[in-house]
Design a protein around this motif. Structure first.
Motif, PDB file in Angstrom:
ATOM      1  N   THR A 133       0.420  11.128  16.414  1.00 18.23           N
ATOM      2  CA  THR A 133       1.561  10.324  15.872  1.00 18.23           C
ATOM      3  C   THR A 133       1.512   8.864  16.397  1.00 18.23           C
ATOM      4  OG1 THR A 133       2.672  12.348  15.776  1.00 18.23           O
ATOM      5  CG2 THR A 133       3.946  10.281  15.550  1.00 18.23           C
ATOM      6  N   PRO A 134       1.564   7.998  15.803  1.00 18.56           N
ATOM      7  CA  PRO A 134       1.697   6.522  16.186  1.00 18.56           C
ATOM      8  C   PRO A 134       3.160   6.387  17.205  1.00 18.56           C
ATOM      9  CG  PRO A 134       1.394   6.511  13.817  1.00 18.56           C
ATOM     10  CD  PRO A 134       1.648   7.816  14.268  1.00 18.56           C
ATOM     11  N   LYS A 135       2.881   5.560  18.109  1.00 17.28           N
ATOM     12  CA  LYS A 135       3.827   5.358  19.058  1.00 17.28           C
ATOM     13  C   LYS A 135       4.794   4.383  18.772  1.00 17.28           C
ATOM     14  CE  LYS A 135       3.409   9.402  21.345  1.00 17.28           C
ATOM     15  NZ  LYS A 135       3.363  10.646  20.456  1.00 17.28           N
ATOM     16  N   LEU A 136       4.023   3.402  18.022  1.00 13.20           N
ATOM     17  CA  LEU A 136       4.451   1.930  17.947  1.00 13.20           C
ATOM     18  C   LEU A 136       4.640   1.806  16.281  1.00 13.20           C
ATOM     19  CD1 LEU A 136       5.549  -0.831  18.316  1.00 13.20           C
ATOM     20  CD2 LEU A 136       3.280  -1.573  18.585  1.00 13.20           C
ATOM     21  N   VAL A 137       5.655   1.477  15.696  1.00 15.38           N
ATOM     22  CA  VAL A 137       5.644   1.419  14.172  1.00 15.38           C
ATOM     23  C   VAL A 137       6.270   0.001  14.077  1.00 15.38           C
ATOM     24  CG1 VAL A 137       6.519   1.996  11.974  1.00 15.38           C
ATOM     25  CG2 VAL A 137       5.696   3.787  13.661  1.00 15.38           C
ATOM     26  N   LEU A 138       5.675  -1.115  13.413  1.00 17.45           N
ATOM     27  CA  LEU A 138       6.126  -2.311  13.292  1.00 17.45           C
ATOM     28  C   LEU A 138       6.787  -2.494  11.931  1.00 17.45           C
ATOM     29  CD1 LEU A 138       6.510  -5.203  14.483  1.00 17.45           C
ATOM     30  CD2 LEU A 138       4.164  -5.736  13.539  1.00 17.45           C
ATOM     31  N   TYR A 139       8.100  -3.144  12.206  1.00 18.64           N
ATOM     32  CA  TYR A 139       9.009  -3.524  10.905  1.00 18.64           C
ATOM     33  C   TYR A 139       8.889  -4.730  10.682  1.00 18.64           C
ATOM     34  CZ  TYR A 139       9.936   1.509   9.794  1.00 18.64           C
ATOM     35  OH  TYR A 139       9.886   2.652   9.575  1.00 18.64           O
ATOM     36  N   GLY A 140       9.031  -5.602   9.628  1.00 14.78           N
ATOM     37  CA  GLY A 140       9.106  -6.872   9.506  1.00 14.78           C
ATOM     38  C   GLY A 140      10.366  -7.143   8.637  1.00 14.78           C
ATOM     39  N   GLY A 141      10.531  -8.232   8.550  1.00 14.78           N
ATOM     40  CA  GLY A 141      11.813  -8.690   7.521  1.00 14.78           C
ATOM     41  C   GLY A 141      11.380 -10.356   7.105  1.00 14.78           C
TER      42      GLY A 141
END
Length: 149
Positions: free
Chosen positions: A135-143
């Motif tokens: 499982t990825p430990k970093l998920v990047l969300y952008g706005g």
């Protein structure tokens, strides 16, 4: 904000209603004096054609890009004008994202948009806390623009 026709047609409908209520060709009476002043004093023009839907937001985007690049504002545009445009465009965005100027759909819009985003974030955190190696430990969300993530 997470919305698409496939994901949530109702949220898309609310968003489109907000755009119809406040755009370059349909400005609320409370905002018209500021728009008229900027047109008269700064020589700004409201967009036409397919860009018409943006209105004051388009002024703000152009001015903000100039400021961010260290360029002067357009001739005739003062910091006072910019601040009024910035305030008005924030209200315009709010109209779009709460489903119109009345605010009667605000709770529904926020629930459908931000509730989905928060749910997705919580799901990722729950999966990541399981300590597996896949499982990825970093998920990047952008706005974009006024979206806060």
């Amino acid at each position: 904000l997470i919305f698409s026709t496939a994901c949530c047609p109702r949220l898309r409908e609310l968003y489109q209603n907000g755009i119809k209520e406040w755009n370059g060709g349909n400005i609320p009476p409370s905002e018209q004096p500021m728009v008229d002043k900027c047109i008269a004093e700064c020589g700004l023009k409201l967009p036409s054609g397919s860009e018409k839907r943006y209105g004051v937001v388009q002024w703000r985007d152009g001015l903000s890009c100039r400021m961010g690049s260290g360029l002067p504002l357009f001739p005739g545009v003062t910091e006072s004008h910019y601040n009024a445009i910035d305030d008005s465009s924030a209200r315009q965005f709010m109209c779009w994202f709460k489903g119109g100027t009345s605010g009667e759909n605000q709770v529904e819009s926020l629930r459908l948009a931000h509730g989905r985003t928060m749910g997705e974030l919580l799901d990722w955190m729950a999966v990541a806390s399981k300590q597996d190696k896949v499982t990825p430990k970093l998920v990047l969300y952008g706005g974009h623009d006024v979206t806060i993530m």
